[in-house]
Design a protein around this motif. Structure first.
Motif, PDB file in Angstrom:
ATOM      1  N   GLY A  11       0.783  -1.231   0.000  1.00  0.00           N
ATOM      2  CA  GLY A  11       0.000   0.000   0.000  1.00  0.00           C
ATOM      3  C   GLY A  11       0.814   1.280   0.000  1.00  0.00           C
ATOM      4  O   GLY A  11       0.281   2.355  -0.263  1.00  0.00           O
ATOM      5  N   ALA A  14       0.676   3.323  -3.258  1.00  0.00           N
ATOM      6  CA  ALA A  14      -0.670   3.884  -3.433  1.00  0.00           C
ATOM      7  C   ALA A  14      -0.890   5.049  -2.489  1.00  0.00           C
ATOM      8  O   ALA A  14      -1.451   6.084  -2.882  1.00  0.00           O
ATOM      9  N   GLU A  17       0.931   8.105  -3.818  1.00  0.00           N
ATOM     10  CA  GLU A  17       0.255   8.699  -4.969  1.00  0.00           C
ATOM     11  C   GLU A  17      -1.010   9.456  -4.538  1.00  0.00           C
ATOM     12  O   GLU A  17      -1.295  10.538  -5.054  1.00  0.00           O
ATOM     13  N   LEU A  18      -1.751   8.895  -3.602  1.00  0.00           N
ATOM     14  CA  LEU A  18      -2.947   9.594  -3.111  1.00  0.00           C
ATOM     15  C   LEU A  18      -2.578  10.883  -2.382  1.00  0.00           C
ATOM     16  O   LEU A  18      -3.252  11.901  -2.518  1.00  0.00           O
ATOM     17  N   LEU A 115      -6.789   7.421  -8.376  1.00  0.00           N
ATOM     18  CA  LEU A 115      -7.313   6.085  -8.102  1.00  0.00           C
ATOM     19  C   LEU A 115      -7.534   5.274  -9.380  1.00  0.00           C
ATOM     20  O   LEU A 115      -7.768   4.075  -9.311  1.00  0.00           O
TER      21      LEU A 115
END
Length: 116
Positions: A11, A14, A17-18, A115
Protein backbone atom coordinates in the motif's frame (compact mmCIF):
# COMPACT_ATOMS: atom_id res chain seq x y z
CA UNK A 1 -6.92 -30.18 -7.59
CA UNK A 2 -7.08 -26.84 -5.72
CA UNK A 3 -4.47 -24.26 -6.51
CA UNK A 4 -2.99 -21.89 -3.97
CA UNK A 5 -2.63 -18.22 -4.78
CA UNK A 6 -0.75 -15.64 -2.84
CA UNK A 7 -1.64 -11.99 -3.13
CA UNK A 8 0.55 -9.34 -1.55
CA UNK A 9 -0.60 -5.77 -1.35
CA UNK A 10 2.00 -3.07 -0.99
CA UNK A 11 0.00 0.00 0.00
CA UNK A 12 2.91 2.41 0.37
CA UNK A 13 3.10 3.42 -3.32
CA UNK A 14 -0.67 3.88 -3.43
CA UNK A 15 -0.61 6.00 -0.29
CA UNK A 16 2.18 8.17 -1.76
CA UNK A 17 0.26 8.70 -4.97
CA UNK A 18 -2.95 9.59 -3.11
CA UNK A 19 -1.05 12.05 -0.91
CA UNK A 20 0.52 13.65 -3.98
CA UNK A 21 -2.91 13.89 -5.59
CA UNK A 22 -4.34 15.53 -2.49
CA UNK A 23 -1.48 18.04 -2.53
CA UNK A 24 -2.16 18.82 -6.22
CA UNK A 25 -5.83 19.32 -5.44
CA UNK A 26 -5.01 21.58 -2.52
CA UNK A 27 -2.78 23.71 -4.73
CA UNK A 28 -5.47 23.97 -7.41
CA UNK A 29 -7.98 24.93 -4.71
CA UNK A 30 -5.65 27.57 -3.26
CA UNK A 31 -5.01 28.98 -6.74
CA UNK A 32 -8.78 29.12 -7.30
CA UNK A 33 -9.37 31.01 -4.04
CA UNK A 34 -6.53 33.38 -4.92
CA UNK A 35 -8.14 34.13 -8.27
CA UNK A 36 -11.51 34.84 -6.68
CA UNK A 37 -9.99 36.97 -3.93
CA UNK A 38 -7.98 38.94 -6.52
CA UNK A 39 -11.33 40.02 -7.96
CA UNK A 40 -12.38 41.29 -4.50
CA UNK A 41 -9.16 42.68 -3.04
CA UNK A 42 -9.24 46.47 -2.52
CA UNK A 43 -7.73 48.04 -5.59
CA UNK A 44 -6.06 51.40 -5.90
CA UNK A 45 -2.83 50.88 -7.82
CA UNK A 46 -2.89 47.07 -7.85
CA UNK A 47 0.05 46.63 -5.48
CA UNK A 48 -1.85 44.56 -2.92
CA UNK A 49 -3.40 42.37 -5.60
CA UNK A 50 0.05 41.65 -7.07
CA UNK A 51 1.36 40.33 -3.73
CA UNK A 52 -1.12 37.43 -3.56
CA UNK A 53 0.32 33.94 -3.50
CA UNK A 54 -0.96 30.38 -3.13
CA UNK A 55 1.18 27.62 -1.64
CA UNK A 56 0.91 24.08 -0.26
CA UNK A 57 2.79 22.30 2.50
CA UNK A 58 2.82 18.77 1.14
CA UNK A 59 4.03 17.31 4.44
CA UNK A 60 1.06 18.64 6.38
CA UNK A 61 -1.35 18.72 3.44
CA UNK A 62 -2.29 22.32 4.15
CA UNK A 63 -2.73 25.13 1.68
CA UNK A 64 -2.27 28.84 2.20
CA UNK A 65 -3.36 31.91 0.31
CA UNK A 66 -1.80 35.15 1.47
CA UNK A 67 -1.17 38.75 0.54
CA UNK A 68 2.11 40.28 1.55
CA UNK A 69 1.52 43.98 1.10
CA UNK A 70 2.32 46.17 4.11
CA UNK A 71 -1.34 47.04 4.53
CA UNK A 72 -2.89 43.67 3.59
CA UNK A 73 -4.14 42.91 7.11
CA UNK A 74 -5.53 46.40 7.64
CA UNK A 75 -7.40 46.32 4.32
CA UNK A 76 -8.74 42.86 5.13
CA UNK A 77 -9.94 43.61 8.65
CA UNK A 78 -11.15 47.23 8.53
CA UNK A 79 -14.85 47.05 7.74
CA UNK A 80 -15.18 50.85 7.86
CA UNK A 81 -12.98 51.49 4.78
CA UNK A 82 -14.74 52.40 1.54
CA UNK A 83 -13.86 50.39 -1.54
CA UNK A 84 -14.60 50.51 -5.24
CA UNK A 85 -17.63 48.49 -6.41
CA UNK A 86 -16.94 44.75 -6.16
CA UNK A 87 -13.96 45.31 -3.86
CA UNK A 88 -14.29 44.62 -0.15
CA UNK A 89 -12.80 44.06 3.25
CA UNK A 90 -12.59 40.36 4.17
CA UNK A 91 -11.67 39.74 0.54
CA UNK A 92 -9.80 36.54 1.36
CA UNK A 93 -12.11 35.17 4.05
CA UNK A 94 -15.22 35.80 1.95
CA UNK A 95 -13.62 34.19 -1.11
CA UNK A 96 -12.72 31.03 0.79
CA UNK A 97 -16.18 30.76 2.32
CA UNK A 98 -17.89 31.31 -1.04
CA UNK A 99 -15.69 28.81 -2.88
CA UNK A 100 -15.49 26.05 -0.27
CA UNK A 101 -17.46 23.53 -2.36
CA UNK A 102 -15.42 24.27 -5.49
CA UNK A 103 -12.17 23.74 -3.55
CA UNK A 104 -13.46 20.42 -2.23
CA UNK A 105 -14.41 19.39 -5.77
CA UNK A 106 -10.93 20.25 -7.08
CA UNK A 107 -9.28 18.13 -4.37
CA UNK A 108 -11.70 15.24 -4.90
CA UNK A 109 -11.11 15.29 -8.67
CA UNK A 110 -7.35 14.92 -8.21
CA UNK A 111 -7.80 12.05 -5.78
CA UNK A 112 -10.25 10.30 -8.11
CA UNK A 113 -7.78 10.72 -10.98
CA UNK A 114 -5.05 9.05 -8.86
CA UNK A 115 -7.31 6.09 -8.10
CA UNK A 116 -7.71 5.20 -11.78
Amino acid sequence: MPQNFRLNFNGAPAARELRAAAARGLFLGAEHVLGVSNDRVPLDEGFLQNTGIASVDEGDLTAMVSYDGPYAVVQHERLDFRHAPGREAKYLENSLNAERQQVQALIAAQIRRALR
